[in-house]
Design a protein around this motif. Structure first.
Motif, mmCIF file in Angstrom:
data_model
loop_
_atom_site.group_PDB
_atom_site.id
_atom_site.type_symbol
_atom_site.label_atom_id
_atom_site.label_comp_id
_atom_site.label_asym_id
_atom_site.label_seq_id
_atom_site.Cartn_x
_atom_site.Cartn_y
_atom_site.Cartn_z
ATOM 1 N N MET A 1 -1.136 -2.854 -2.720
ATOM 2 C CA MET A 1 -2.048 -3.766 -3.397
ATOM 3 C C MET A 1 -1.479 -4.240 -4.731
ATOM 4 O O MET A 1 -1.522 -5.429 -5.059
ATOM 5 C CB MET A 1 -3.404 -3.086 -3.625
ATOM 6 N N VAL A 2 -0.928 -3.318 -5.540
ATOM 7 C CA VAL A 2 -0.444 -3.691 -6.873
ATOM 8 C C VAL A 2 0.958 -4.272 -6.843
ATOM 9 O O VAL A 2 1.369 -4.963 -7.782
ATOM 10 C CB VAL A 2 -0.492 -2.494 -7.850
ATOM 11 N N GLY A 3 1.703 -4.015 -5.766
ATOM 12 C CA GLY A 3 3.063 -4.530 -5.652
ATOM 13 C C GLY A 3 4.100 -3.456 -5.928
ATOM 14 O O GLY A 3 3.839 -2.489 -6.666
ATOM 15 N N PRO A 4 5.295 -3.606 -5.352
ATOM 16 C CA PRO A 4 6.311 -2.543 -5.417
ATOM 17 C C PRO A 4 6.832 -2.233 -6.813
ATOM 18 O O PRO A 4 7.273 -1.116 -7.083
ATOM 19 C CB PRO A 4 7.439 -3.093 -4.522
ATOM 20 N N ASP A 5 6.810 -3.203 -7.716
ATOM 21 C CA ASP A 5 7.374 -2.995 -9.049
ATOM 22 C C ASP A 5 6.315 -2.762 -10.130
ATOM 23 O O ASP A 5 6.648 -2.612 -11.306
ATOM 24 C CB ASP A 5 8.238 -4.203 -9.435
ATOM 25 N N ALA A 6 5.046 -2.746 -9.746
ATOM 26 C CA ALA A 6 3.959 -2.606 -10.718
ATOM 27 C C ALA A 6 3.561 -1.136 -10.881
ATOM 28 O O ALA A 6 3.786 -0.305 -9.996
ATOM 29 C CB ALA A 6 2.757 -3.429 -10.285
ATOM 30 N N LEU B 1 -4.973 10.384 -3.304
ATOM 31 C CA LEU B 1 -4.225 10.350 -4.558
ATOM 32 C C LEU B 1 -2.908 9.580 -4.437
ATOM 33 O O LEU B 1 -2.564 8.780 -5.303
ATOM 34 C CB LEU B 1 -3.949 11.784 -5.027
ATOM 35 N N MET B 2 -2.158 9.831 -3.380
ATOM 36 C CA MET B 2 -0.849 9.193 -3.199
ATOM 37 C C MET B 2 -0.962 7.941 -2.328
ATOM 38 O O MET B 2 -0.045 7.593 -1.587
ATOM 39 C CB MET B 2 0.129 10.193 -2.578
ATOM 40 N N SER B 3 -2.043 7.235 -2.459
ATOM 41 C CA SER B 3 -2.380 6.074 -1.637
ATOM 42 C C SER B 3 -1.237 5.071 -1.441
ATOM 43 O O SER B 3 -0.691 4.529 -2.402
ATOM 44 C CB SER B 3 -3.571 5.346 -2.271
ATOM 45 N N ARG B 4 -0.909 4.825 -0.189
ATOM 46 C CA ARG B 4 0.065 3.786 0.141
ATOM 47 C C ARG B 4 -0.570 2.410 -0.014
ATOM 48 O O ARG B 4 0.108 1.448 -0.380
ATOM 49 C CB ARG B 4 0.551 3.981 1.575
ATOM 50 N N THR B 5 -1.857 2.328 0.287
ATOM 51 C CA THR B 5 -2.559 1.051 0.141
ATOM 52 C C THR B 5 -2.552 0.592 -1.307
ATOM 53 O O THR B 5 -2.380 -0.598 -1.596
ATOM 54 C CB THR B 5 -4.010 1.167 0.639
ATOM 55 N N ARG B 6 -2.735 1.537 -2.221
ATOM 56 C CA ARG B 6 -2.708 1.193 -3.645
ATOM 57 C C ARG B 6 -1.361 0.601 -4.048
ATOM 58 O O ARG B 6 -1.297 -0.406 -4.766
ATOM 59 C CB ARG B 6 -3.009 2.436 -4.492
ATOM 60 N N LYS B 7 -0.276 1.207 -3.581
ATOM 61 C CA LYS B 7 1.057 0.707 -3.916
ATOM 62 C C LYS B 7 1.271 -0.696 -3.347
ATOM 63 O O LYS B 7 1.883 -1.552 -3.999
ATOM 64 C CB LYS B 7 2.120 1.680 -3.385
ATOM 65 N N ALA C 1 -9.145 -3.710 -1.659
ATOM 66 C CA ALA C 1 -9.813 -2.889 -2.670
ATOM 67 C C ALA C 1 -9.554 -1.414 -2.399
ATOM 68 O O ALA C 1 -9.084 -1.028 -1.321
ATOM 69 C CB ALA C 1 -11.315 -3.177 -2.692
ATOM 70 N N LEU C 2 -9.866 -0.592 -3.376
ATOM 71 C CA LEU C 2 -9.658 0.851 -3.285
ATOM 72 C C LEU C 2 -10.963 1.579 -3.553
ATOM 73 O O LEU C 2 -11.836 1.070 -4.265
ATOM 74 C CB LEU C 2 -8.615 1.299 -4.312
ATOM 75 N N VAL C 3 -11.071 2.795 -3.006
ATOM 76 C CA VAL C 3 -12.242 3.625 -3.238
ATOM 77 C C VAL C 3 -11.812 5.088 -3.195
ATOM 78 O O VAL C 3 -10.810 5.442 -2.565
ATOM 79 C CB VAL C 3 -13.342 3.326 -2.183
ATOM 80 N N GLY C 4 -12.546 5.949 -3.879
ATOM 81 C CA GLY C 4 -12.228 7.376 -3.884
ATOM 82 C C GLY C 4 -10.995 7.684 -4.717
ATOM 83 O O GLY C 4 -10.647 6.963 -5.651
ATOM 84 N N ASP C 5 -10.290 8.785 -4.374
ATOM 85 C CA ASP C 5 -9.122 9.198 -5.141
ATOM 86 C C ASP C 5 -8.054 8.115 -5.199
ATOM 87 O O ASP C 5 -7.284 8.056 -6.166
ATOM 88 C CB ASP C 5 -8.520 10.473 -4.541
ATOM 89 N N ALA C 6 -7.961 7.269 -4.200
ATOM 90 C CA ALA C 6 -6.991 6.178 -4.213
ATOM 91 C C ALA C 6 -7.216 5.253 -5.396
ATOM 92 O O ALA C 6 -6.280 4.661 -5.937
ATOM 93 C CB ALA C 6 -7.070 5.383 -2.909
ATOM 94 N N ALA C 7 -8.464 5.126 -5.827
ATOM 95 C CA ALA C 7 -8.829 4.212 -6.913
ATOM 96 C C ALA C 7 -8.893 4.903 -8.267
ATOM 97 O O ALA C 7 -8.468 4.340 -9.278
ATOM 98 C CB ALA C 7 -10.180 3.557 -6.615
#
Length: 425
Positions: free
Chosen positions: A169-174, A161-167, A293-299
């Motif tokens: 991937m989308v960028g720090p300000d997105a 849920l609190m994925s660091r990879t997601r942050k 890419a993301l998978v599971g709760d991260a996505a």
């Protein structure tokens, strides 16, 4: 096709499922997990519908059956402990009840999946994590927390849920897609208590005004699994991970609720395996950017309210692996290869997003807009709780499938693909 070097961040359900499939078809897979060993803690999970089918396609049905929790059903009790409704476990069939035919402890499930992935050659790196990543179009350069650097053809965030990879991937300000659900929280811990004579492996649910409740489950005769929480603003200013303050807030929230609440809260306030989840959805317009890419709760975290977190993690990982197999081919395990053409990876990720998004759109539908759902809307008063008892009693009496009514297993106009590319040895 050349072997893909793939880094998966997160050694949980979705990450290990993906690692199994990709290593099975010969790609070079590394799972990095920030915990010092396999995180085999956590309480009871269930699989439903397509999730059960994916597990069977993995050839893991026997392993799961050996570790399944013996839950027989779930009962609803009032503040005096009187049973108001009972819903038996699903014996099998098209739609699962609240207690699924596949109930298993998270630790057992993680161990089964990681062992299966390791047998196909997946490498596990514990006590480390991704510090930074840069996608240059031909590969992803990764800086690890321990100071090492490496390059991969593809990086997958399966870190929850609190994925660091997601942050990253989308960028720090997105906007990273995190959608908190209006103060909904759930605390989880295990409570030592041997089974009493005549006690069965039956889950017990207790609800109380205002919008709070407890569920007790058993998978072992020596301890109880406790789920405790509801809707509150008491945790609004409590830092995430401040266990002492989180427990204090839940203690205040549950005070004077009746039934076994005082005993359970006293156990919660001992030194135990407590952790708190602040309910939230994850909603993104795309689950990939370039070669990340993301998978599971991260996505797409659907929340526990849907009953579909574990199932969607396994099914989504299967779809992602299937599209990689279809567009990028099989690898030659153990041999380093040149990067696969970016267009193949791009096509695989786009197909994964397109194929699985209709499934998740249905699972997540209405959760953000109606964050408490039907039951929470009645849990605001004593009269509302009484109405819950009446409705639940009628549902129980007429043997209606409560899982089909309130959970999100029934996804319409969507069929689980059959990837021949994954079934070939």
């Amino acid at each position: 096709m050349p072997t893909l070097r793939v880094l998966i961040s997160g050694g949980g359900i979705a990450g290990n499922t993906l690692a199994f499939w990709l290593s099975k078809i010969g790609h070079d897979i590394t799972v990095v997990e920030r915990f010092p060993s396999l995180r085999d803690s956590g309480l009871q999970l269930d699989l439903r519908g397509t999730g059960i089918e994916v597990m069977k396609r993995m050839g893991l049905e026997k392993a799961f059956k050996e570790k399944m929790a013996p839950e027989q059903g779930v009962q609803l009790v009032d503040k005096r402990g009187r049973q108001r409704a009972y819903f038996p476990a699903t014996p099998g069939g098209d739609v699962q009840n609240f207690t699924s035919e596949v109930e298993i402890m998270r630790g057992s499930m993680c161990r089964i999946l990681s062992d299966a992935a390791a047998k196909h050659g997946t490498k596990f790196v514990f006590g480390n994590s991704i510090k930074n990543l840069v996608d240059d179009g031909s590969s992803v350069k990764v800086d690890f927390a321990d100071g090492r650097t490496d390059a991969f053809d593809l990086v997958i965030g399966a870190d929850g849920l609190m994925s660091r990879t997601r942050k990253m991937m989308v960028g720090p300000d997105a906007d990273d897609g995190l959608r908190p659900l209006d103060g909904l929280v759930a605390g989880y811990f295990t409570m030592p208590q041997p089974m009493e004579k005549g006690e069965e492996f039956c889950a017990t649910v207790f609800v109380a005004p205002v919008s709070k409740g407890i569920m007790i489950r058993r998978s072992d005769p020596t301890f109880r699994q406790i789920y405790i929480g509801g809707r509150t603003n008491l945790l609004k200013d409590v830092p995430r991970g401040d266990v002492k303050a989180e427990k204090a807030a839940l203690t205040k929230m549950m005070q004077g609720s009746g039934w076994e609440t005082d005993k359970i809260v006293a156990s919660m306030n001992t030194d135990n395996d407590f952790y708190l989840e602040r309910m939230a959805l994850v909603k993104l317009d795309r689950w990939y950017r370039g070669r990340v890419a993301l998978v599971g709760d991260a996505a797409w975290c659907p929340t526990a309210n849907t009953g579909m977190g574990t199932t969607s993690g396994m099914v989504g990982a299967y779809i992602l692996a299937g599209e990689i197999a279809r567009h990028c081919g099989r690898g030659t395990a153990g041999k380093a290869g040149d990067s696969v053409f970016g267009g193949d990876i791009a096509a695989a990720l786009a197909a994964y997003d397109k194929k699985f998004r209709p499934f998740m759109d249905q699972v997540q539908k209405g959760i953000e807009e109606n964050s408490g759902g039907f039951v929470y809307s009645f849990m605001t008063s004593t009269f509302g709780i009484w109405l819950i008892y009446i409705v639940a009693g009628l549902i129980s009496y007429f043997k209606i499938n409560v899982g089909a009514m309130f959970l999100k297993e029934q996804v319409k106009d969507w069929d689980l693909p059959d990837y021949e590319e994954l079934s070939k040895v």
